[in-house]
Design an enzyme around this catalytic site. Structure first.
Site, PDB file in Angstrom:
ATOM      1  N   ASN A  86      -8.549   3.895   8.712  1.00 25.64           N
ATOM      2  CA  ASN A  86      -7.866   2.703   9.212  1.00 25.64           C
ATOM      3  C   ASN A  86      -7.848   2.619  10.739  1.00 25.64           C
ATOM      4  OD1 ASN A  86      -5.818   4.955   8.640  1.00 25.64           O
ATOM      5  ND2 ASN A  86      -4.670   3.641  10.027  1.00 25.64           N
ATOM      6  N   THR A  97      11.455  -6.446 -12.768  1.00 28.75           N
ATOM      7  CA  THR A  97      10.955  -7.791 -12.987  1.00 28.75           C
ATOM      8  C   THR A  97       9.719  -8.023 -12.135  1.00 28.75           C
ATOM      9  OG1 THR A  97      13.190  -8.577 -13.441  1.00 28.75           O
ATOM     10  CG2 THR A  97      11.535 -10.240 -12.867  1.00 28.75           C
ATOM     11  N   GLY A 157       0.789  -1.216   0.000  1.00 33.02           N
ATOM     12  CA  GLY A 157       0.000   0.000   0.000  1.00 33.02           C
ATOM     13  C   GLY A 157       0.823   1.268   0.000  1.00 33.02           C
ATOM     14  N   THR A 158       1.926   1.274   0.742  1.00 33.58           N
ATOM     15  CA  THR A 158       2.734   2.499   0.821  1.00 33.58           C
ATOM     16  C   THR A 158       3.303   2.873  -0.536  1.00 33.58           C
ATOM     17  OG1 THR A 158       3.284   2.145   3.154  1.00 33.58           O
ATOM     18  CG2 THR A 158       4.770   3.546   1.887  1.00 33.58           C
ATOM     19  N   CYS A 207       1.959   1.442  11.334  1.00 32.42           N
ATOM     20  CA  CYS A 207       3.059   2.145  10.684  1.00 32.42           C
ATOM     21  C   CYS A 207       3.707   3.155  11.616  1.00 32.42           C
ATOM     22  CB  CYS A 207       2.569   2.845   9.412  1.00 32.42           C
ATOM     23  SG  CYS A 207       2.043   1.690   8.134  1.00 32.42           S
ATOM     24  N   GLY A 236      -1.765  -6.274  -0.010  1.00 28.48           N
ATOM     25  CA  GLY A 236      -2.069  -7.692   0.077  1.00 28.48           C
ATOM     26  C   GLY A 236      -2.191  -8.240   1.479  1.00 28.48           C
ATOM     27  N   HIS A 237      -1.347  -7.796   2.408  1.00 26.21           N
ATOM     28  CA  HIS A 237      -1.334  -8.439   3.723  1.00 26.21           C
ATOM     29  C   HIS A 237      -2.547  -8.081   4.573  1.00 26.21           C
ATOM     30  CE1 HIS A 237       0.120  -5.099   6.444  1.00 26.21           C
ATOM     31  NE2 HIS A 237       0.413  -4.582   5.275  1.00 26.21           N
TER      32      HIS A 237
END
Length: 396
Positions: free
Chosen positions: A151, A245, A69-70, A333, A208-209
């Site tokens: 959040n 990549t 996200g960051t 965070c 994702g986490h």
């Protein structure tokens, strides 16, 4: 017996996502290579991108895979700022945003001379659409940003209304959906709602986490109607927006987690809301002084944000941790940094009150037994702190 109640910080890796991660990670080949092995990796990558797009309601080509996200927030805000039209030098940003947004905008202010047009929150941490519209009326606004859901408090904002306001004002909008994805029906195309090119909702970030994919996975949805400047330069992958990549395994795991979260969303929302409401009822009976912050009518199903008068949130966290209970005082965070909650301050509360908060967040693995553990421990911890005079804001 402990309880993990900090799912808003990170939620356990889903077994299905882990399996997809390992299976895709066993593929040999760079997805940018033209030989057979490379094209096999490319097929797996693009299959994952299509599934991510389906979960977020966008086109596959609009999905830019990131490390989380960051990075997604920074790519959106800095990229849109660097590609802004001449004469626009301001960023519209509600108070109480996540630090990924706050710090990115602060960097643009210091390094690039961006002016910041703040938008106030109300006492329930809501963004008032009228206030948002008023801020966007400034013709110098280059980009606007907002959360889909806060959040800390869990308050869910009216994303379609915010997107529509940005479209009417001709301003590109980034929405941070990190806290909301998996809990709110995210629809990028639907929220754009025929907005003109380059305006309205043009970017949306996810991590994702938060949904059970590995840490280090995420995505930024970028409308085909905009061309933000890139943060990373190299091979020109992903429309030139994020060279490097591409992580086939991470993409496969993220796609699996998002797909499962989307399928389970309504059922899980009902289940978590029931656990949350019972938890609040029992805690109120045991700690009448307790106050639940946020919007009781529009909040994430698994988030409970408590104000505990007279008790320092950090001290409460420490005592609960001794019982094996994991909660937080706000965004992870900011872990290790003793600061009052900037969200609570933005709601018009005092600094003392902003130090007296706990965030309890439920998730896929949460059970009624976890709530029982918290109910058994929190009142005792609160009484211990208030009886001993350990109060928020006190200095040693």
């Amino acid at each position: 017996m402990g309880a993990y109640l900090d799912h808003a910080a990170t939620t356990p890796l889903r077994p299905e996502a882990r399996e997809a991660w390992l299976a895709a990670g066993s593929l040999v080949g760079n997805a940018s290579s033209v030989h057979g092995a490379g094209q096999g990796a490319r097929r797996a990558l693009e299959d994952a991108r299509e599934r991510i797009a389906a979960a977020l309601g966008c086109e596959p080509i609009e999905v830019v895979l990131t490390s989380g996200g960051t990075e997604a927030v920074n790519l959106a805000l800095k990229g849109l700022w660097w590609s802004r039209p001449a004469g626009r030098d301001a960023i519209a940003m509600p108070d109480g945003e996540h630090h990924a947004t706050l710090d990115a905008v602060e960097w643009l202010r210091r390094a690039e001379g961006a002016r910041v047009r703040p938008i106030a929150l109300d006492e329930r941490s809501r963004i008032a659409p009228a206030a948002f519209c008023a801020a966007l009326a400034d013709p110098r606004i280059a980009v606007a940003t907002a959360l889909v859901a806060n959040n800390e408090t869990g308050t869910v904002h009216d994303a379609p209304a915010l997107a529509a306001a940005a479209a009417r004002a001709g301003v590109p909008l980034h929405l941070d959906a990190v806290a909301a994805v998996g809990h709110v029906a995210v629809g990028f195309r639907r929220w754009r709602d025929d907005a003109p090119d380059g305006a309205g909702l043009v970017a949306l970030s996810v991590s994702g986490h938060k949904v059970g994919a590995p840490v280090g996975t995420g995505a930024l949805v970028v409308s085909r109607t905009v061309a933000p400047q890139a943060l990373l330069h190299g091979g020109g992958q992903q429309r030139g927006l994020r060279s490097g990549t591409q992580d086939v395994a991470g993409a496969a795991a993220l796609a699996t987690a998002l797909d499962l979260a989307d399928r389970e969303r309504e059922r899980e929302a009902s289940r978590l809301t029931a656990i949350r409401d019972r938890l609040i009822e029992r805690l109120r009976a045991a700690v009448p002084e307790m106050e639940v912050l946020g919007d009781p009518e529009r909040t994430l199903p698994g988030t409970v944000h408590l104000h505990l008068p007279g008790a320092a949130g950090e001290s409460m966290l420490f005592l609960l941790d001794q019982h094996g209970i994991s909660v937080s005082t706000g965004s992870a965070c900011q872990a290790g940094v003793s600061e009052p909650s900037h969200v609570v301050l933005a709601m018009g509360r005092s600094e003392a009150e902003a130090r007296q908060v706990l965030r309890i967040s439920l998730g896929r693995t949460t059970t009624d037994a976890d709530a029982d553990v918290l109910v058994a421990a929190l009142p005792e911890a609160y009484r211990r702190l208030t009886a001993s005079g350990v109060r928020s804001g006190a200095r040693s």
